[in-house]
Scaffold this motif. Structure first.
Motif, mmCIF file in Angstrom:
data_model
loop_
_atom_site.group_PDB
_atom_site.id
_atom_site.type_symbol
_atom_site.label_atom_id
_atom_site.label_comp_id
_atom_site.label_asym_id
_atom_site.label_seq_id
_atom_site.Cartn_x
_atom_site.Cartn_y
_atom_site.Cartn_z
ATOM 1 N N UNK A 24 0.837 -1.197 0.000
ATOM 2 C CA UNK A 24 0.000 0.000 0.000
ATOM 3 C C UNK A 24 0.877 1.253 0.000
ATOM 4 N N UNK A 25 1.929 1.244 0.793
ATOM 5 C CA UNK A 25 2.841 2.389 0.823
ATOM 6 C C UNK A 25 3.468 2.606 -0.543
ATOM 7 N N UNK A 26 3.862 1.521 -1.188
ATOM 8 C CA UNK A 26 4.440 1.622 -2.524
ATOM 9 C C UNK A 26 3.408 2.152 -3.520
ATOM 10 N N UNK A 27 2.158 1.702 -3.374
ATOM 11 C CA UNK A 27 1.109 2.163 -4.285
ATOM 12 C C UNK A 27 0.865 3.665 -4.130
ATOM 13 N N UNK A 28 0.880 4.148 -2.909
ATOM 14 C CA UNK A 28 0.690 5.587 -2.692
ATOM 15 C C UNK A 28 1.867 6.375 -3.283
ATOM 16 N N UNK A 29 3.056 5.796 -3.182
ATOM 17 C CA UNK A 29 4.223 6.438 -3.794
ATOM 18 C C UNK A 29 4.072 6.499 -5.304
ATOM 19 N N UNK A 30 3.591 5.404 -5.896
ATOM 20 C CA UNK A 30 3.369 5.373 -7.347
ATOM 21 C C UNK A 30 2.342 6.430 -7.760
ATOM 22 N N UNK A 145 17.038 5.535 -7.262
ATOM 23 C CA UNK A 145 16.007 6.582 -7.349
ATOM 24 C C UNK A 145 15.560 6.786 -8.787
ATOM 25 N N UNK A 146 16.520 6.833 -9.710
ATOM 26 C CA UNK A 146 16.185 7.072 -11.112
ATOM 27 C C UNK A 146 15.401 5.911 -11.724
ATOM 28 N N UNK A 147 15.666 4.720 -11.229
ATOM 29 C CA UNK A 147 14.914 3.563 -11.711
ATOM 30 C C UNK A 147 13.408 3.790 -11.559
ATOM 31 N N UNK A 148 13.029 4.513 -10.510
ATOM 32 C CA UNK A 148 11.616 4.746 -10.238
ATOM 33 C C UNK A 148 11.042 5.935 -10.998
ATOM 34 N N UNK A 149 11.908 6.771 -11.614
ATOM 35 C CA UNK A 149 11.427 8.040 -12.158
ATOM 36 C C UNK A 149 11.434 8.134 -13.680
ATOM 37 N N UNK A 150 12.423 7.537 -14.343
ATOM 38 C CA UNK A 150 12.583 7.779 -15.778
ATOM 39 C C UNK A 150 11.517 7.037 -16.585
ATOM 40 N N UNK A 256 2.242 -3.039 -11.847
ATOM 41 C CA UNK A 256 3.132 -3.806 -10.976
ATOM 42 C C UNK A 256 2.696 -3.735 -9.520
ATOM 43 N N UNK A 257 2.451 -2.528 -9.016
ATOM 44 C CA UNK A 257 2.117 -2.396 -7.595
ATOM 45 C C UNK A 257 0.728 -2.951 -7.310
ATOM 46 N N UNK A 258 -0.198 -2.798 -8.259
ATOM 47 C CA UNK A 258 -1.529 -3.389 -8.067
ATOM 48 C C UNK A 258 -1.438 -4.908 -8.046
ATOM 49 N N UNK A 259 -0.549 -5.465 -8.879
ATOM 50 C CA UNK A 259 -0.346 -6.908 -8.870
ATOM 51 C C UNK A 259 0.183 -7.392 -7.535
ATOM 52 N N UNK A 260 1.066 -6.609 -6.921
ATOM 53 C CA UNK A 260 1.578 -6.993 -5.601
ATOM 54 C C UNK A 260 0.470 -6.958 -4.551
ATOM 55 N N UNK A 261 -0.401 -5.984 -4.654
ATOM 56 C CA UNK A 261 -1.516 -5.913 -3.703
ATOM 57 C C UNK A 261 -2.465 -7.094 -3.889
#
Length: 496
Positions: A24-30, A145-150, A256-261
């Motif tokens: 959930x924390x990751x999803x909010x970050x996304x 960090x860049x892996x998550x942004x580009x 990806x994050x929805x799949x984890x949830x």
């Protein structure tokens, strides 16, 4: 906001306070990151070159940009910050600030550095990232960090380190949902003969497939000789021209994050509060309230005006509380943790409220008057007139008969005739017959009416109990089930 992103936001809202998995924390970050990216320039596509030390990232950066960075003195500082080359810098400042690229590390293609090549890359922001295998922790943090942004990853690998477990375990395997925005470049193939280069590419292809990146293209190139560079530029031009990389990255992150949830939920699912469960609850509450006995008392008292109006007794609290709490696990199904606890908390709160609510509702029920209607009262008057008339007529006829037989002088009792019959006999026969008939009719009617009144009372009492059960127990649990299904459906839509 994309449909998938909106579905994820809907799922997070529905599951707030109920679903506590770390995803959930990751999803909010996304969501936050996607919102930030969509507010910035979507006319620019951010492409990052990442790889290990000695893999030729910087050489490839120079070849793509057409800029000899070292020649003009724009050198990679000793810090962990990336270097950026921007095709059409106008409108890119906010995006570069968000990427935390220092101004001194930004090169515009429109500057004197420009060799005039690759104009079709207008809108591209090309980043040269620090080496992921650097001994400097700050360098690795920048890459992470860049892996998550580009918007698009170009992972530059070389024949010596292409099988390095660090890049496969730490980065590539986590990019499986981003395979449609990932490009793998095998650089320095000029150092191998053609057969070895082909074998190296095939081996790397197998490793990438094992990482879940079967959809990610693999392109062998040589920054030194230019082999494969035209194919790489065609891919970059196509990505930039479509202006879809940012959106595709957001879609991939969301999926990806929805799949984890969804995986965190596993096969667990909510139960149901169906009509059978509702009826069972109402039956238990009715039994605790003594509805059957109370209804029978109401029926027996009907048409008996002097009978004391029946009043409901206090409900059996323990029975009501137990029946209500039993519904909670049925609603929770196989869910545990937040969602399961939410259903059980609702059932516990309902169990505390239900007995008092049931007592109050039953006391307020109007069970009707014991008196009959107009025709019942009129028939009662006629019945008693008939019986009294028959009794008086009988006594009158009896007195006349005694007077005549024993020649008793009672003052000459009057003798009146009706249609040739003594009035006393007419009163005795007709009045008595009417009275007795009405007695029988009224008794039969009273039995039926009392049975009907008992049924009506039970139905009315059960309606009141059903209202309490719905308001206090069933509706809150069904509302929570609707909330759960909204959460689950939105999550599955986001992960699809």
């Amino acid at each position: 906001m994309t449909t998938r992103l909106a579905a994820l936001a809907k799922a997070l809202e529905a599951g707030s306070g109920r679903f506590f998995d770390p995803s959930v924390t990751e999803a909010r970050t996304v969501l936050q990151r996607a919102g930030d990216r969509m507010e910035l320039s979507l006319d620019h596509t951010v492409v990052a070159l990442a790889g290990s030390t000695g893999g030729g990232k910087s050489s490839l950066f120079n070849v793509i940009s057409g800029i000899d960075v070292a020649r003009v003195g724009v050198r990679r500082p000793t810090t962990s910050q990336p270097l950026a080359c921007v095709w059409r810098a106008e409108g890119a400042e906010a995006l570069l600030d968000w990427l935390e690229v220092p101004e001194r590390n930004r090169v515009a293609k429109e500057s004197a550095l420009d060799s005039g090549a690759n104009d079709e890359l207008d809108g591209l922001i090309l980043l040269d990232l620090p080496d992921h295998d650097s001994t400097e922790a700050e360098h690795r943090q920048t890459v992470d960090r860049m892996v998550e942004l580009v918007d698009l990853f170009v992972w530059v690998m070389d024949p010596q380190k292409y099988a390095d477990a660090a890049i496969h375990d730490r980065y590539l395997r986590s990019l499986e949902p981003h395979s449609d925005v990932t490009l793998i470049v095998l650089n320095q193939i000029d150092r191998l003969d053609p057969d070895d280069a082909q074998a190296c590419a095939e081996d790397l292809r197998q490793l990438l497939d094992d990482d879940g990146l079967s959809a990610a293209p693999l392109l062998p190139v040589s920054a030194a000789t230019g082999e494969g560079i035209d194919a790489l530029l065609r891919i970059l031009r196509d990505v930039v021209a479509k202006r879809r990389a940012a959106g595709e990255r957001i879609e991939a992150d969301t999926r990806r994050v929805a799949g984890r949830m969804v995986s965190a939920l596993a096969s667990r699912d909510a139960g149901v509060v169906d009509e059978a469960t509702r009826i069972e609850l109402i039956d238990a509450m009715a039994q605790a309230a003594g509805v059957e006995e109370l209804s029978a008392t109401v029926g027996r008292a009907y048409l008996r005006p002097r009978a004391e109006p029946p009043r409901p007794a206090p409900v059996e609290r323990a029975t009501v509380e137990s029946a209500v709490r039993d519904v909670g696990p049925l609603a929770a199904g196989s869910l545990s943790g937040g969602w399961g606890g939410s259903f059980r908390a609702i059932a516990d709160e309902a169990a505390a409220r239900a007995p008092d609510a049931l007592d109050d509702a039953l006391r307020a029920v109007d069970l009707g008057s014991n008196r009959g209607g107009f025709w019942w009262r009129l028939s009662g008057v006629v019945q008693w007139f008939g019986l009294v008339a028959g009794l008086l007529g009988g006594l009158w006829a009896l007195a006349r008969r005694i007077e005549e037989r024993f020649e008793i002088g009672w003052g000459q009792l009057p003798q009146l005739d009706v249609a040739g019959f003594p009035l006393s006999i007419v009163l005795f026969v007709c009045g008595g017959a009417v009275g007795l008939v009405l007695v029988g009719v009224r008794l039969a009617h009273a039995r039926r009416a009392r049975a009907a009144r008992a049924v009506q009372a039970e139905e009315r009492l059960r309606e009141v109990i059903a209202d309490v059960a719905d308001e206090v127990v069933v509706d809150p649990l069904r509302a929570e089930l609707d909330q759960y299904h909204t959460f689950r459906e939105a999550l599955e839509e986001a992960a699809a």
